[in-house]
Design an enzyme around this catalytic site. Structure first.
Site, mmCIF file in Angstrom:
data_model
loop_
_atom_site.group_PDB
_atom_site.id
_atom_site.type_symbol
_atom_site.label_atom_id
_atom_site.label_comp_id
_atom_site.label_asym_id
_atom_site.label_seq_id
_atom_site.Cartn_x
_atom_site.Cartn_y
_atom_site.Cartn_z
ATOM 1 N N GLU A 15 -54.749 67.576 70.622
ATOM 2 C CA GLU A 15 -54.506 67.222 69.220
ATOM 3 C C GLU A 15 -54.861 65.851 68.967
ATOM 4 O OE1 GLU A 15 -50.974 67.449 66.103
ATOM 5 O OE2 GLU A 15 -50.628 67.794 68.033
ATOM 6 N N ASP A 205 -44.706 80.033 68.163
ATOM 7 C CA ASP A 205 -43.913 81.117 68.939
ATOM 8 C C ASP A 205 -42.558 81.263 68.169
ATOM 9 O OD1 ASP A 205 -41.707 80.128 71.405
ATOM 10 O OD2 ASP A 205 -43.185 78.652 70.303
#
Length: 237
Positions: A15, A205
């Site tokens: 990232e 998730d």
């Protein structure tokens, strides 16, 4: 008023690499075991904004140490934490985003911890907040990107939440929409230093995956979402 500076703390190497790629004139500063990418980005206005981006490490202490070091070193006008989180909200899905309007610790006695600035001995704080202006800018950036998002409650703790029992406990203790390991610490350090903070979490998730399994996931898609957003938000400041 000089150049605006924004510090960005990422959760993942990928990232921060993506954020660094979108900066110009990048140099690297190594300090406190951090590799900090420093560069500039052109805002949508006429201004050039300086960005210092780094991966801070997982957990509350790593996040707090990173936030303080960036604040001391770069004197930023804003601190943004961009990363992934476990979803606890039945109305949200993987790759939706939760903005941390409110940040709460798991297993922390705020009667004690909350006595320090922005709290006082007489009035300890019980939670921390992202900056309203930054939330507004992030909301615009997300809407513009067509990403489903809410401004909600994020719970931060020093353990990985991966069972239905733990999920139930987190929701009972904090009412959180998402759970992670850094946000509240970054928000607390920012508040101590009177620097506006913004916590952004892309949901990776449903907080139901054992860490050893989760570790093998390809989370680059969520990292990309979060990184792209961080840059877009900076441009809008």
């Amino acid at each position: 008023m000089g150049m605006k500076t924004v510090a960005i703390i990422g959760a993942l190497n990928e990232e921060v690499a993506l954020i660094a790629k979108s900066l110009t004139h990048v140099t690297h500063v190594n300090k406190g075991s951090l590799d900090i990418a420093v560069g500039t980005v052109d805002s949508f206005g006429a201004d050039v904004i300086k960005v210092a981006a780094t991966v801070g490490g997982m957990g509350l202490v790593n996040a707090a140490a990173t936030a303080q070091l960036l604040i001391d070193e770069f004197n930023p006008d804003a601190v943004i934490f961009s990363g992934i989180a476990g979803n606890l909200n039945k109305h949200l899905h993987i790759n939706d985003v939760v903005l941390g309007g409110t940040l709460r610790y798991l297993d922390t006695d705020m009667r004690l911890v909350g006595q320090w600035k922005p709290g006082t001995e007489d009035k300890p704080v019980t939670e921390f907040f992202s900056d309203p202006k930054l939330l507004e800018v992030a909301d615009q950036a997300l809407s513009n990107a067509g990403i489903t998002h809410i401004t909600g409650i994020i719970a931060s703790g020093n353990y990985f939440v991966d069972t239905p029992e733990k999920v139930e406990e987190v929701i009972r203790l904090t009412g959180a929409d998402a759970v992670e390991m850094e946000g509240a610490a970054v928000a607390q350090v920012a508040a101590r230093n009177e620097v506006p903070a913004l916590i952004i979490r892309a949901l990776s998730d449903n907080a139901d995956t054992d860490y050893e399994v989760f570790k093998e996931f390809d989370i680059s898609e969520y990292a990309n979402t979060a990184a792209g957003l961080a840059v877009d938000i900076v441009k809008r400041l």
